[in-house]
Design a protein around this motif. Structure first.
Motif, PDB file in Angstrom:
ATOM      1  N   ARG A  52     -21.578   7.418 -20.593  1.00  0.00           N
ATOM      2  CA  ARG A  52     -21.239   8.445 -21.425  1.00  0.00           C
ATOM      3  C   ARG A  52     -21.675   8.173 -23.058  1.00  0.00           C
ATOM      4  N   LEU A  53     -21.593   7.268 -23.469  1.00  0.00           N
ATOM      5  CA  LEU A  53     -22.070   6.991 -24.970  1.00  0.00           C
ATOM      6  C   LEU A  53     -23.551   7.116 -24.889  1.00  0.00           C
ATOM      7  N   LEU A  54     -24.376   6.760 -23.696  1.00  0.00           N
ATOM      8  CA  LEU A  54     -25.764   7.164 -23.890  1.00  0.00           C
ATOM      9  C   LEU A  54     -26.240   8.554 -23.807  1.00  0.00           C
ATOM     10  N   SER A  55     -25.435   9.176 -22.988  1.00  0.00           N
ATOM     11  CA  SER A  55     -25.622  10.799 -22.738  1.00  0.00           C
ATOM     12  C   SER A  55     -25.397  11.291 -24.021  1.00  0.00           C
ATOM     13  N   ILE A  56     -24.525  10.950 -24.603  1.00  0.00           N
ATOM     14  CA  ILE A  56     -24.098  11.738 -26.068  1.00  0.00           C
ATOM     15  C   ILE A  56     -25.302  11.384 -26.893  1.00  0.00           C
ATOM     16  N   VAL A  57     -25.489  10.138 -27.010  1.00  0.00           N
ATOM     17  CA  VAL A  57     -26.607   9.675 -27.974  1.00  0.00           C
ATOM     18  C   VAL A  57     -27.971  10.549 -27.676  1.00  0.00           C
ATOM     19  N   GLN A  78     -11.627   2.966 -31.581  1.00  0.00           N
ATOM     20  CA  GLN A  78     -12.972   2.583 -32.241  1.00  0.00           C
ATOM     21  C   GLN A  78     -13.423   1.090 -31.875  1.00  0.00           C
ATOM     22  N   PRO A  79     -12.680  -0.060 -31.884  1.00  0.00           N
ATOM     23  CA  PRO A  79     -13.085  -1.416 -31.701  1.00  0.00           C
ATOM     24  C   PRO A  79     -13.859  -1.282 -30.188  1.00  0.00           C
ATOM     25  N   THR A  80     -13.325  -0.614 -29.263  1.00  0.00           N
ATOM     26  CA  THR A  80     -13.900  -0.435 -27.960  1.00  0.00           C
ATOM     27  C   THR A  80     -15.224  -0.006 -27.969  1.00  0.00           C
ATOM     28  N   VAL A  81     -15.072   1.145 -28.567  1.00  0.00           N
ATOM     29  CA  VAL A  81     -16.782   1.809 -28.532  1.00  0.00           C
ATOM     30  C   VAL A  81     -17.763   0.734 -29.641  1.00  0.00           C
ATOM     31  N   SER A  82     -17.169   0.152 -30.476  1.00  0.00           N
ATOM     32  CA  SER A  82     -18.005  -0.723 -31.209  1.00  0.00           C
ATOM     33  C   SER A  82     -18.583  -1.785 -30.026  1.00  0.00           C
ATOM     34  N   HIS A  83     -17.706  -2.226 -29.641  1.00  0.00           N
ATOM     35  CA  HIS A  83     -17.889  -3.244 -28.449  1.00  0.00           C
ATOM     36  C   HIS A  83     -19.040  -2.914 -27.333  1.00  0.00           C
ATOM     37  N   HIS A  84     -18.760  -1.662 -26.707  1.00  0.00           N
ATOM     38  CA  HIS A  84     -19.668  -1.053 -25.977  1.00  0.00           C
ATOM     39  C   HIS A  84     -21.229  -0.833 -26.521  1.00  0.00           C
ATOM     40  N   LEU A  85     -21.079  -0.508 -27.804  1.00  0.00           N
ATOM     41  CA  LEU A  85     -22.459  -0.241 -28.555  1.00  0.00           C
ATOM     42  C   LEU A  85     -23.290  -1.385 -28.663  1.00  0.00           C
ATOM     43  N   LYS A  86     -22.506  -2.587 -28.875  1.00  0.00           N
ATOM     44  CA  LYS A  86     -23.090  -3.796 -29.047  1.00  0.00           C
ATOM     45  C   LYS A  86     -23.574  -4.254 -27.839  1.00  0.00           C
ATOM     46  N   ILE A  87     -23.109  -4.201 -26.712  1.00  0.00           N
ATOM     47  CA  ILE A  87     -23.650  -4.468 -25.503  1.00  0.00           C
ATOM     48  C   ILE A  87     -24.881  -3.753 -25.206  1.00  0.00           C
TER      49      ILE A  87
ATOM     50  N   PRO B  28     -22.153  19.349 -23.473  1.00  0.00           N
ATOM     51  CA  PRO B  28     -21.234  18.672 -22.562  1.00  0.00           C
ATOM     52  C   PRO B  28     -21.695  17.193 -22.475  1.00  0.00           C
ATOM     53  N   VAL B  29     -20.533  16.596 -22.504  1.00  0.00           N
ATOM     54  CA  VAL B  29     -20.704  14.953 -22.251  1.00  0.00           C
ATOM     55  C   VAL B  29     -20.807  14.686 -20.694  1.00  0.00           C
ATOM     56  N   LEU B  30     -21.563  13.600 -20.214  1.00  0.00           N
ATOM     57  CA  LEU B  30     -21.471  13.194 -19.138  1.00  0.00           C
ATOM     58  C   LEU B  30     -19.745  12.843 -18.754  1.00  0.00           C
ATOM     59  N   GLY B  31     -19.531  13.850 -17.593  1.00  0.00           N
ATOM     60  CA  GLY B  31     -18.053  13.760 -17.112  1.00  0.00           C
ATOM     61  C   GLY B  31     -17.742  12.397 -16.790  1.00  0.00           C
ATOM     62  N   ILE B  32     -16.482  12.171 -16.768  1.00  0.00           N
ATOM     63  CA  ILE B  32     -15.954  10.782 -16.238  1.00  0.00           C
ATOM     64  C   ILE B  32     -16.087  10.552 -14.780  1.00  0.00           C
ATOM     65  N   GLU B  33     -15.957  11.386 -13.845  1.00  0.00           N
ATOM     66  CA  GLU B  33     -16.127  11.172 -12.630  1.00  0.00           C
ATOM     67  C   GLU B  33     -17.558  10.763 -12.084  1.00  0.00           C
ATOM     68  N   GLU B  34     -18.424  11.692 -12.499  1.00  0.00           N
ATOM     69  CA  GLU B  34     -19.908  11.649 -12.529  1.00  0.00           C
ATOM     70  C   GLU B  34     -20.355  10.334 -13.364  1.00  0.00           C
ATOM     71  N   ALA B  35     -20.029   9.848 -14.296  1.00  0.00           N
ATOM     72  CA  ALA B  35     -20.045   8.791 -14.945  1.00  0.00           C
ATOM     73  C   ALA B  35     -19.625   7.607 -14.044  1.00  0.00           C
ATOM     74  N   GLN B  36     -18.661   7.532 -13.389  1.00  0.00           N
ATOM     75  CA  GLN B  36     -18.007   6.539 -12.733  1.00  0.00           C
ATOM     76  C   GLN B  36     -18.847   6.522 -11.502  1.00  0.00           C
ATOM     77  N   ARG B  37     -19.341   7.492 -10.968  1.00  0.00           N
ATOM     78  CA  ARG B  37     -20.210   7.448  -9.671  1.00  0.00           C
ATOM     79  C   ARG B  37     -21.803   6.820 -10.049  1.00  0.00           C
ATOM     80  N   LYS B  38     -22.343   7.225 -10.973  1.00  0.00           N
ATOM     81  CA  LYS B  38     -23.562   6.691 -11.329  1.00  0.00           C
ATOM     82  C   LYS B  38     -23.405   5.139 -11.666  1.00  0.00           C
ATOM     83  N   ALA B  39     -22.330   4.938 -12.317  1.00  0.00           N
ATOM     84  CA  ALA B  39     -22.102   3.425 -12.894  1.00  0.00           C
ATOM     85  C   ALA B  39     -22.204   2.462 -11.423  1.00  0.00           C
TER      86      ALA B  39
END
Lengths: 122, 122
Positions: A52-57, A78-87, B28-39
């Motif tokens: 989802r982060l990638l889709s937003i960016v 916010q710390p969780t998002v920072s963590h994901h972005l770092k990965i 629109p951001v990638l939806g939660i369910e769709e994100a889970q499916r793709k993940a």
DNA sequence: CACATAGATTGACATTCATCGATATAGCTG
DNA sequence: CAGCTATATCGATGAATGTCAATCTATGTG
């Protein structure tokens, strides 16, 4: 190696034996280290919130997003998002640039094609 | 939402404010369910040993491999290999066909392109 | 300098996951 | 049917991972 493989190997030549389960290929298998390196990229993609982060960016017209606008739509701290972005940065997928107080994240150019290339070259 | 975003929203019109961190996109951001499916697909690829399994299956001239020939080169136990293969099948990456005593695994046709498509469509 | 804000880091906790040994299932063979 | 073989499933265990609250760092502002 299974028994049927042994039977195949004992055959010095000639046509394929029926009832054999398979003939093991002697082609080089993907090496352990290379497999670990490639798995890192897919590990980074293996989380719904990171997708989802990638889709937003990616959807951002400017090509950049700051953390403050990535935190809210995901309903994460916010710390969780920072963590994901770092990965994602460590996987070589996102680029991080700090300008003043804010950190801007953008897709590394061509990275999607690169990942597709990893798949093709397995 | 950060304070700078609020400031931007309070501006009913006019040119972009400097000192703003960013303008949040309303796309629109990638939806939660769709994100889970793709993940799920990327989770299946996020393990070095599964990548090696795929490389073996792909390199096989016949397009098929049985478990007995996948176990040895990976230096993993048979139950572990079966486990990994199941994950790859459930992700839609591998196809399983049982003929007699043996189970043959093969790449689902076009699946690499499909995965590349998932990336492009993020 | 004192304070506020954006973002990163740390430590803890719960969950998921990879792996293995043991066992179960299913097909082949005598 | 009895025994063997290929593969799948189960249960346990240790490692990796996602999340949060608290804290730290750095930048900007009065």
């Amino acid at each position: 190696m299974c028994i049927m493989d042994v039977m195949n190997l004992l055959q010095t030549a000639g046509p394929a034996v029926d009832a054999s389960c398979c003939v093991p290929s002697d082609k080089p298998v993907l090496g352990i280290e290379e497999a670990q390196r490639k798995a890192l990229v897919f590990k980074a993609l293996a989380d719904p919130n990171r997708l989802r982060l990638l889709s937003i960016v990616k959807a951002e017209a400017s090509g950049e997003s700051c953390v403050c606008d990535l935190t809210e739509p995901l309903d994460l701290g916010q710390p969780t998002v920072s963590h994901h972005l770092k990965i994602l940065v460590e996987a070589g997928i996102l680029h991080r640039e700090k300008r003043g107080t804010w950190a801007y994240y953008s897709l590394v150019p061509g990275v999607m094609d690169d990942i597709a290339g990893i798949l093709s070259a397995l």
